[in-house]
Design an enzyme around this catalytic site. Structure first.
Site, mmCIF file in Angstrom:
data_model
loop_
_atom_site.group_PDB
_atom_site.id
_atom_site.type_symbol
_atom_site.label_atom_id
_atom_site.label_comp_id
_atom_site.label_asym_id
_atom_site.label_seq_id
_atom_site.Cartn_x
_atom_site.Cartn_y
_atom_site.Cartn_z
ATOM 1 N N PHE A 7 -5.957 -20.588 13.701
ATOM 2 C CA PHE A 7 -6.046 -20.444 12.250
ATOM 3 C C PHE A 7 -7.453 -19.959 11.908
ATOM 4 O O PHE A 7 -8.424 -20.269 12.624
ATOM 5 C CB PHE A 7 -5.767 -21.776 11.539
ATOM 6 C CG PHE A 7 -4.307 -22.115 11.419
ATOM 7 C CD1 PHE A 7 -3.656 -22.048 10.192
ATOM 8 C CD2 PHE A 7 -3.575 -22.505 12.534
ATOM 9 C CE1 PHE A 7 -2.316 -22.368 10.075
ATOM 10 C CE2 PHE A 7 -2.232 -22.827 12.425
ATOM 11 C CZ PHE A 7 -1.602 -22.753 11.192
ATOM 12 N N THR A 22 6.740 -19.022 16.906
ATOM 13 C CA THR A 22 5.815 -17.892 16.781
ATOM 14 C C THR A 22 5.085 -17.655 18.094
ATOM 15 O O THR A 22 4.924 -16.512 18.547
ATOM 16 C CB THR A 22 4.806 -18.161 15.645
ATOM 17 O OG1 THR A 22 5.528 -18.344 14.421
ATOM 18 C CG2 THR A 22 3.833 -17.013 15.491
ATOM 19 N N PHE A 57 11.247 -29.338 18.180
ATOM 20 C CA PHE A 57 10.295 -30.374 17.785
ATOM 21 C C PHE A 57 9.237 -30.595 18.868
ATOM 22 O O PHE A 57 8.927 -29.690 19.630
ATOM 23 C CB PHE A 57 11.026 -31.656 17.400
ATOM 24 C CG PHE A 57 11.799 -31.534 16.117
ATOM 25 C CD1 PHE A 57 11.158 -31.233 14.917
ATOM 26 C CD2 PHE A 57 13.178 -31.695 16.093
ATOM 27 C CE1 PHE A 57 11.863 -31.108 13.732
ATOM 28 C CE2 PHE A 57 13.884 -31.565 14.903
ATOM 29 C CZ PHE A 57 13.231 -31.278 13.724
ATOM 30 N N TRP A 77 0.226 -14.749 15.602
ATOM 31 C CA TRP A 77 0.668 -14.629 14.208
ATOM 32 C C TRP A 77 -0.032 -13.454 13.541
ATOM 33 O O TRP A 77 0.594 -12.662 12.824
ATOM 34 C CB TRP A 77 0.379 -15.925 13.442
ATOM 35 C CG TRP A 77 0.895 -15.916 12.041
ATOM 36 C CD1 TRP A 77 2.133 -16.315 11.617
ATOM 37 C CD2 TRP A 77 0.188 -15.470 10.868
ATOM 38 N NE1 TRP A 77 2.247 -16.142 10.253
ATOM 39 C CE2 TRP A 77 1.077 -15.622 9.770
ATOM 40 C CE3 TRP A 77 -1.090 -14.950 10.642
ATOM 41 C CZ2 TRP A 77 0.710 -15.289 8.464
ATOM 42 C CZ3 TRP A 77 -1.454 -14.610 9.335
ATOM 43 C CH2 TRP A 77 -0.555 -14.787 8.267
ATOM 44 N N LYS A 110 5.483 -23.133 17.212
ATOM 45 C CA LYS A 110 6.072 -23.050 18.559
ATOM 46 C C LYS A 110 6.890 -21.770 18.745
ATOM 47 O O LYS A 110 6.725 -21.055 19.743
ATOM 48 C CB LYS A 110 6.938 -24.297 18.795
ATOM 49 C CG LYS A 110 7.497 -24.424 20.191
ATOM 50 C CD LYS A 110 8.090 -25.791 20.441
ATOM 51 C CE LYS A 110 9.356 -26.058 19.661
ATOM 52 N NZ LYS A 110 9.192 -26.610 18.340
ATOM 53 N N LYS A 145 12.378 -26.266 5.624
ATOM 54 C CA LYS A 145 11.676 -25.495 6.630
ATOM 55 C C LYS A 145 11.571 -24.009 6.313
ATOM 56 O O LYS A 145 10.602 -23.351 6.675
ATOM 57 C CB LYS A 145 12.389 -25.681 7.985
ATOM 58 C CG LYS A 145 11.625 -25.159 9.183
ATOM 59 C CD LYS A 145 12.392 -25.527 10.444
ATOM 60 C CE LYS A 145 11.688 -25.021 11.691
ATOM 61 N NZ LYS A 145 12.451 -25.293 12.910
ATOM 62 N N ARG A 165 16.965 -20.653 20.295
ATOM 63 C CA ARG A 165 18.090 -21.205 19.533
ATOM 64 C C ARG A 165 18.325 -20.387 18.265
ATOM 65 O O ARG A 165 17.421 -19.733 17.752
ATOM 66 C CB ARG A 165 17.820 -22.660 19.140
ATOM 67 C CG ARG A 165 17.746 -23.619 20.302
ATOM 68 C CD ARG A 165 17.294 -24.986 19.834
ATOM 69 N NE ARG A 165 15.972 -24.924 19.234
ATOM 70 C CZ ARG A 165 15.483 -25.845 18.417
ATOM 71 N NH1 ARG A 165 16.212 -26.883 18.076
ATOM 72 N NH2 ARG A 165 14.275 -25.733 17.924
ATOM 73 N N ALA A 222 16.822 -31.070 18.061
ATOM 74 C CA ALA A 222 16.251 -31.897 19.128
ATOM 75 C C ALA A 222 16.045 -33.341 18.700
ATOM 76 O O ALA A 222 15.863 -34.210 19.547
ATOM 77 C CB ALA A 222 14.929 -31.316 19.598
#
Length: 556
Positions: free
Chosen positions: A381, A73, A301, A409, A71, A105, A94, A273
């Site tokens: 991907f 990225t 999230f 990405w 998200k 993470k 954030r 969140a």
């Protein structure tokens, strides 16, 4: 293949004054923290209020899985893509919490060629905002216990102290502690608790405050305990507000940094969140709206948590109206929701994709309930097949959503151009009819039931006796008009993290409720969610290091 931190460390950053200059900001508008970080001054924020707003775009996602969604990225790459199209965009994000960075993470500043930099600073101490919030939180706790020790003039019932200490680290042993042990001079013995800083009410207050006066008013309304008559005792009654505000004097100002392609980014505040309202500060979002034609922001999230709270809490309290929502998914995550083991997600499996795409379907339906146009993007991907991508595209378009593949990405802004074009097209063709999913006049229980049924897909809500009693008391104290902030696990639409896909008709259990009177919402704890996370068996911290030249490694 280069790691995220290697890509970030090789980047050529612009001086932050140059980033500001391209936004129309002068040196007097910025308080620099070195060459590449700055805060917007109060004078700058006041001047920006006179400018018109750009478009507000929310980036959200399906429920997170071990397969990854990307998200942040996607948010970063989209902002870079707008820049490549010659559009003025500012990203509002954030700040990462130290706890997850050292826990499960790792870093939280995007990935690949769609990152915010300086990545190491942002993921670690940054400009000290979180430390200021931690200090203000714990100052209030210290003044509370000192008041009890020094005669307790307010008649605080030590069995009804509700204010908790905090630190910005995952540390499960601090969830339940005993303080005041030792001699009489060491304080009154009582049970106490810690939450992670991002779950502190002061974090929520900082992110919702309009200005310093509003911040102080909100700090004063914090309920720290109840007296022997059951009446709330506030931070204002402890005369703690002025000192807390002094600690937060600089933390209330939004931080300016940049992406790898020099797109301006305002990073400010970081409530989780799953246990808080999951959005960056109102001040940063408003500043971004004034500084650009497109303000891109995200909520934590999945959409069941972050987007719901962005819409029902942040937008409601701040009077914001989002113009569009981008829903991020991956083929891998959808197959994981369809029952495929993580190690097998690289193989084409249209049947599993068909089973798991119901999770995406529910989030699409939920976003439409808020009247906001939706664009679905697949974070690409290399293992994705043409057939899988075509399946998701047809699924989304048949449900009234625009669709685009994102390759940010791997390619940075170039890989987000098709997404940016689709967003611009959606903004031009569809008008937002945004409205929260419930009204202020409902009771607190009715609001919780509404979110549980409409957004999560629950069949019913079971309120523990303690929760029902707490909600009744909060309504008697005059808090019934506040929105609700439901703390729930992020991995499932239900309160059971093992139930993937689209669970329906389940019973949601609310075990506890309390008011964040300063922030302006009522919190309902569901299932087994905790407000102080623990470290995993092998924390990310075990792979982080710094060499003799001061170069940090392992912050992926």
């Amino acid at each position: 293949m280069k790691t995220d931190i290697e890509i970030a460390q090789e980047a050529a950053l612009e001086p932050i004054l140059e980033v500001g200059r391209r936004m129309g900001l002068g040196e007097e508008d910025l308080e620099c923290y070195g060459r590449y970080k700055a805060k917007l001054t109060e004078e700058c924020l006041a001047r920006l209020e006179e400018k018109p707003d750009g478009k507000l775009i929310l980036v959200t996602a399906i429920n997170p899985t071990p397969a990854g969604e990307g998200k942040t990225t996607t948010s970063v790459g989209l902002s870079q893509a707008f820049g490549r199209l010659g559009k003025r965009a500012v990203l509002a994000l954030r700040e990462p919490s130290l706890g997850p960075c050292f826990g499960l993470k790792g870093g939280a500043a995007g990935g690949g060629y769609a990152q915010v930099v300086p990545m190491e600073d942002i993921n670690l101490h940054f400009t000290g905002d979180f430390h200021a919030i931690t200090s203000a939180n714990n100052l209030l706790a210290a003044m509370l216990d000192n008041h009890i020790q020094q005669g307790n003039e307010l008649g605080i019932d030590t069995r009804q102290v509700v204010w908790k200490r905090c630190e910005d680290m995952n540390d499960r042993v601090l969830r339940n502690i005993v303080v005041g042990l030792g001699n009489k001079a060491d304080g009154v013995v009582r049970e106490d608790h810690f939450v992670i800083t991002v779950a502190s009410e002061i974090m929520a207050i900082l992110c919702l405050a309009e200005n310093m006066q509003d911040l102080k008013n909100r700090l004063g309304r914090i309920i720290v305990a109840y007296d022997y008559q059951g009446r709330p005792v506030t931070a204002s009654q402890l005369n703690a507000v002025g000192a807390m505000a002094a600690l937060l004097k600089d933390a209330i100002k939004p931080n300016l940094v940049q992406t790898l392609e020099h797109t301006p980014v305002l990073i400010h505040g970081g409530p989780f969140a799953n246990i808080a309202h999951g959005c960056n500060s109102v001040r940063a979002t408003r500043a971004a709206l004034k500084l650009a034609d497109y303000c891109i922001t995200e909520a934590g999230f999945g959409a069941d948590l972050g987007a719901e709270k962005f819409f029902d809490i942040k937008c409601r309290l701040a009077g914001l109206k989002p113009d569009a929502a981008i829903l991020v998914a991956t083929v891998r995550a959808l197959k994981y929701n369809g029952g495929v083991a993580k190690e097998n997600l690289g193989a084409e499996d249209l049947e599993a994709l068909g089973r798991g795409i119901v999770n995406l379907e529910k989030h699409i339906e939920n976003l439409h309930k808020y009247g906001v146009p939706v664009v679905v993007t697949l974070n690409s991907f290399v293992t994705d097949t043409a057939a899988e991508t075509a399946f998701v595209k047809e699924f989304c378009e048949s449900r009234g959503c625009a669709f685009a593949v994102s390759e940010v990405w791997e390619k940075g802004g170039e890989g987000g151009i098709s997404l940016a074009e689709k967003v611009i097209e959606t903004l031009q063709e569809k008008e937002s009819a945004f409205a929260p999913v419930y009204g202020d006049a409902l009771s607190l229980e009715e609001k919780i039931i509404c979110v549980a049924k409409e957004i999560y897909g629950a069949g019913s809500v079971a309120f523990a006796q303690a929760a029902r009693r707490q909600l009744k008391k909060l309504e008697e104290l005059g808090f019934s008009s506040l929105p609700v902030c439901i703390a729930k696990n992020p991995y499932s639409l239900s309160d059971d993290p093992a139930r993937l896909g689209r669970p329906e008709g389940f019973e949601l259990t609310v075990r506890e409720a309390y008011v964040s009177a300063g922030a302006g919402f009522v919190v309902a704890l569901t299932g087994d969610v905790v407000t102080m996370p623990g470290l995993p068996r092998r924390p990310a911290a075990m792979g982080i290091d710094v060499n003799d030249e001061g170069v940090i490694t392992g912050l992926f």
